[in-house]
Enzyme design. Structure first.
Site, short mmCIF file in Angstrom:
data_model
loop_
_atom_site.label_atom_id
_atom_site.label_comp_id
_atom_site.label_asym_id
_atom_site.label_seq_id
_atom_site.Cartn_x
_atom_site.Cartn_y
_atom_site.Cartn_z
N LYS A 1 -2.44 2.61 11.31
CA LYS A 1 -3.00 1.94 10.13
C LYS A 1 -1.87 1.31 9.32
O LYS A 1 -1.10 1.99 8.66
CB LYS A 1 -3.78 2.90 9.23
CG LYS A 1 -4.64 2.08 8.25
CD LYS A 1 -4.87 2.72 6.91
CE LYS A 1 -3.91 2.37 5.82
NZ LYS A 1 -3.79 1.00 5.38
N GLU B 1 8.04 10.41 5.93
CA GLU B 1 9.25 9.66 5.55
C GLU B 1 8.94 8.97 4.23
O GLU B 1 8.15 8.04 4.19
CB GLU B 1 9.59 8.63 6.61
CG GLU B 1 9.98 9.27 7.93
CD GLU B 1 10.27 8.23 8.99
OE1 GLU B 1 10.43 7.05 8.67
OE2 GLU B 1 10.32 8.63 10.16
N GLU C 1 11.99 6.12 -8.25
CA GLU C 1 12.18 4.99 -7.34
C GLU C 1 11.48 3.74 -7.90
O GLU C 1 10.29 3.77 -8.19
CB GLU C 1 11.57 5.34 -5.98
CG GLU C 1 11.78 4.29 -4.93
CD GLU C 1 11.12 4.66 -3.61
OE1 GLU C 1 9.95 5.07 -3.63
OE2 GLU C 1 11.78 4.56 -2.57
N CYS D 1 13.54 1.75 1.35
CA CYS D 1 13.53 3.16 0.97
C CYS D 1 14.95 3.72 0.89
O CYS D 1 15.25 4.58 0.06
CB CYS D 1 12.71 3.98 1.97
SG CYS D 1 13.30 3.85 3.66
P1 NDP Z 1 2.01 3.95 -0.10
O1 NDP Z 1 2.21 5.40 -0.05
O2 NDP Z 1 1.23 3.37 -1.22
O3 NDP Z 1 1.30 3.43 1.23
C1 NDP Z 1 1.82 3.67 2.52
C2 NDP Z 1 0.67 3.61 3.51
O4 NDP Z 1 -0.23 4.67 3.24
C3 NDP Z 1 -0.15 2.33 3.45
O5 NDP Z 1 -0.58 2.00 4.74
C4 NDP Z 1 -1.32 2.77 2.60
O6 NDP Z 1 -2.45 1.99 2.77
C5 NDP Z 1 -1.54 4.14 3.15
N1 NDP Z 1 -2.36 5.00 2.33
C6 NDP Z 1 -2.54 4.97 0.98
N2 NDP Z 1 -3.38 5.97 0.61
C7 NDP Z 1 -3.72 6.63 1.74
C8 NDP Z 1 -4.55 7.75 2.01
N3 NDP Z 1 -5.19 8.39 1.04
N4 NDP Z 1 -4.67 8.17 3.27
C9 NDP Z 1 -4.02 7.55 4.26
N5 NDP Z 1 -3.24 6.47 4.07
C10 NDP Z 1 -3.08 6.02 2.82
O7 NDP Z 1 3.45 3.32 -0.04
P2 NDP Z 1 3.84 1.79 -0.13
O8 NDP Z 1 3.07 1.00 0.88
O9 NDP Z 1 3.79 1.36 -1.54
O10 NDP Z 1 5.33 1.83 0.41
C11 NDP Z 1 6.40 2.06 -0.42
C12 NDP Z 1 6.88 3.48 -0.30
O11 NDP Z 1 7.25 3.76 1.03
C13 NDP Z 1 8.12 3.71 -1.13
O12 NDP Z 1 8.05 4.94 -1.80
C14 NDP Z 1 9.23 3.77 -0.08
O13 NDP Z 1 10.35 4.49 -0.46
C15 NDP Z 1 8.52 4.39 1.06
N6 NDP Z 1 9.23 4.09 2.31
C16 NDP Z 1 9.90 5.10 2.95
C17 NDP Z 1 10.63 4.85 4.09
C18 NDP Z 1 11.33 5.95 4.80
O14 NDP Z 1 11.60 5.80 5.98
N7 NDP Z 1 11.66 7.07 4.17
C19 NDP Z 1 10.74 3.50 4.64
C20 NDP Z 1 10.00 2.53 3.90
C21 NDP Z 1 9.26 2.82 2.78
P3 NDP Z 1 -2.76 0.80 1.72
O15 NDP Z 1 -1.65 -0.15 1.87
O16 NDP Z 1 -4.06 0.27 2.14
O17 NDP Z 1 -2.79 1.45 0.35
#
Ligand code: NDP
Length: 487
Positions: free
Chosen positions: A181, A256, A384, A289
């Protein structure tokens, strides 16, 4: 052309889910918008619990045959997917840039080649995966990596296909089946990946892609009892939600998450190198990230460091990410821009000073920003931002540097600039971080463990660690006694 196909930068992209080897529409759609100019890229299938259940069912049905497929054949298909990525590299690059606004030159030269490499690396690692048998009082122990089952992989928007394939490739190599997803702000390249995998001969149901809003489709995926692994990259609040959803089935999780990583600049460092490392933190408009967003500089060189930093940062060109000369593109979404602006305005109200930036530019951009006069316990130092916003603090000695570096709830990465290898060893040993870079940044090898400590994550992926996560490890102990002669 089907109403479900949208054309993005000249590339046809199917906007439906990919479930069990077929395109599946949803009753509703959501609008995908380009961060570059706000143009509509497509109406994307808005999945619900029904499509989530169908995708997991497809992954479950496809699992036994894929798990039983010989390693060599699985590896061959993964290489064929990598071939497909390379063949369609330009298409993937232009679509990804239109969708998430990251630099086209990075997608062409760095990111998409790395996507292909993700598949090749885990295909090759699979063939080498072995553990030497060992003996216990004459009994043989044999460790095997058994495929675990259907995996749900949930990924963010900042590096969509790179982060997705960093999970998809090892899961498929392990013999698992997948429901991917992608984030709703960057859904397109996952759909292209489904096409590429099918063309490469991946059997129906082994890779499924579902689209939709977070919880609306996510909860049905993460609470499904047929799911054997969940790997998630994203924010801490979503991780908590997913962990709670997975708890009923005790589904193993790999998380992650975010970071607030430090860059420690010691007085003995090559200052130009340190400045280069600091300026690099604006890459992808700071939506990384791993970004070292907290610059910690030894007091005696802070003034000179800041002067050189401002010089270098003023050369950065912000603008259209399709332009080769651009260094910093737009922010992914107006909501993200609001978030960044809010962080900076609150910091300034609390006494921070913007050495550079501190404001929006032209609607979709946030100017590269460096804030000083920030307190260690302030929001801007602790939380962050996920935008081109760095803070600068000073330290008097090594102990203080380590204390400041470790003083957040995160532990994803840390970067050190120092000319003293002894100091590097000493400081590294005290830092809480999944990855430490010394006099370099973002050098990533897929065989290394990757992940975060504290609120930056749970577990590690990469090399054998990925297979440990995506497999059920089994130890078989065989006695020397009891064999009958079948000769
Ligand atoms: P989110 O947590 O908002 O979303 C990540 C994913 O989770 C999206 O596909 C989102 O869908 C999905 N999601 C949201 N709610 C749910 C749920 N209840 N159940 C299942 N899936 C869900 O993060 P962001 O997209 O805003 O990404 C940014 C974050 O990711 C930052 O905190 C960043 O640091 C972290 N990150 C970490 C990395 C690492 O390797 N440690 C690398 C890159 C980013 P939808 O988009 O539809 O809301």
């Amino acid at each position: 052309m089907s109403e479900h196909i949208t054309t993005v930068a000249g590339v046809a992209v199917d906007t439906r889910h990919w479930i069990g080897g077929e395109r599946v529409a949803s009753a509703a759609t959501f609008t995908d918008v380009s961060p570059i100019d706000g143009s509509v890229l497509g109406e994307i299938a808005r999945g619900t619990a029904a499509e989530a259940a169908a995708a997991v069912a497809a992954a479950r049905e496809a699992f036994p045959a894929w798990a039983a497929t010989p390693r060599e054949e699985r590896a061959r298909i993964l290489h064929a997917i990598a071939d497909g990525v390379e063949r369609r590299l330009e298409e993937l690059a232009v679509v990804e840039t239109a969708d998430n606004g990251a630099l086209l030159r990075s997608h062409r030269r760095g990111v998409m080649p790395r996507v292909a490499h993700n598949f090749r690396f885990f295909a090759d690692w699979l063939l080498r995966l072995d553990h030497e048998d060992f003996d216990t009082r004459g009994h043989t122990n044999h460790v095997s990596w058994d495929p675990a089952g259907p995996c749900v992989l949930i990924t963010p928007w900042n590096a969509p296909l790179m982060l997705a394939t960093w999970k998809v490739a090892p899961a498929l190599a392990a013999g698992d089946t997948v429901v991917l997803k992608p984030a709703e702000w960057s859904p397109l390249t996952a759909s292209l990946l489904a096409d590429i995998a099918a063309e490469a001969g991946l059997p129906a149901g082994v890779l499924n892609v579902v689209q939709g809003y977070g919880s609306e489709i996510g909860d049905a995926l993460t609470s499904n009892p047929d799911v054997r692994r969940i790997s998630f990259t994203g924010s801490v609040p979503t991780a908590r939600h997913i962990a709670a959803s997975a708890a009923a089935n005790l589904t193993p999780l790999s998380l992650e998450l975010g970071g607030k990583s430090p860059l420690l600049v010691f007085a003995d460092a090559d200052l130009d190198l340190a400045v280069d490392l600091a300026v690099e933190q604006y890459d992808n408009a700071g939506q990384v990230c791993l970004a070292a967003t907290r610059i910690l500089v030894e007091e005696t060189v802070a003034e000179e460091f800041t002067r050189r930093f401002v010089d270098r940062a003023s050369d950065l060109r912000q603008g259209d990410p399709r332009d080769e000369a651009t260094d910093i593109g737009p922010t992914i979404h107006p909501r993200q821009l609001e978030k960044i602006d809010g962080f900076v305005q609150r910091a300034v109200a609390a006494g921070a000073r913007a050495v550079i930036g501190g404001h929006r530019r032209d609607g979709r951009y946030f100017a590269p920003t460096l804030l000083t006069d920030v307190a260690q316990d302030s929001e801007i130092v602790q939380e962050e931002v996920f935008g081109p916003v760095l803070t600068l603090q000073t330290f008097g000695d090594e102990d203080e540097a380590v204390r400041l570096a470790n003083d957040t709830r995160f532990g994803l990465a840390a970067t050190l600039a120092t000319g003293d290898p002894e100091r590097a060893r000493r400081v590294t040993g005290q830092l809480v971080a999944g990855t430490v870079w010394v006099n370099c940044f973002f050098v990533r090898d897929l065989q290394a463990p990757f992940g975060g400590s504290r609120h930056s994550g749970v577990g590690r992926e990469g090399g054998t660690w990925s297979f440990d996560f995506y497999c059920d490890l089994k130890n078989t102990v065989t006695s020397p006694k009891g064999w009958k002669d079948h000769g």
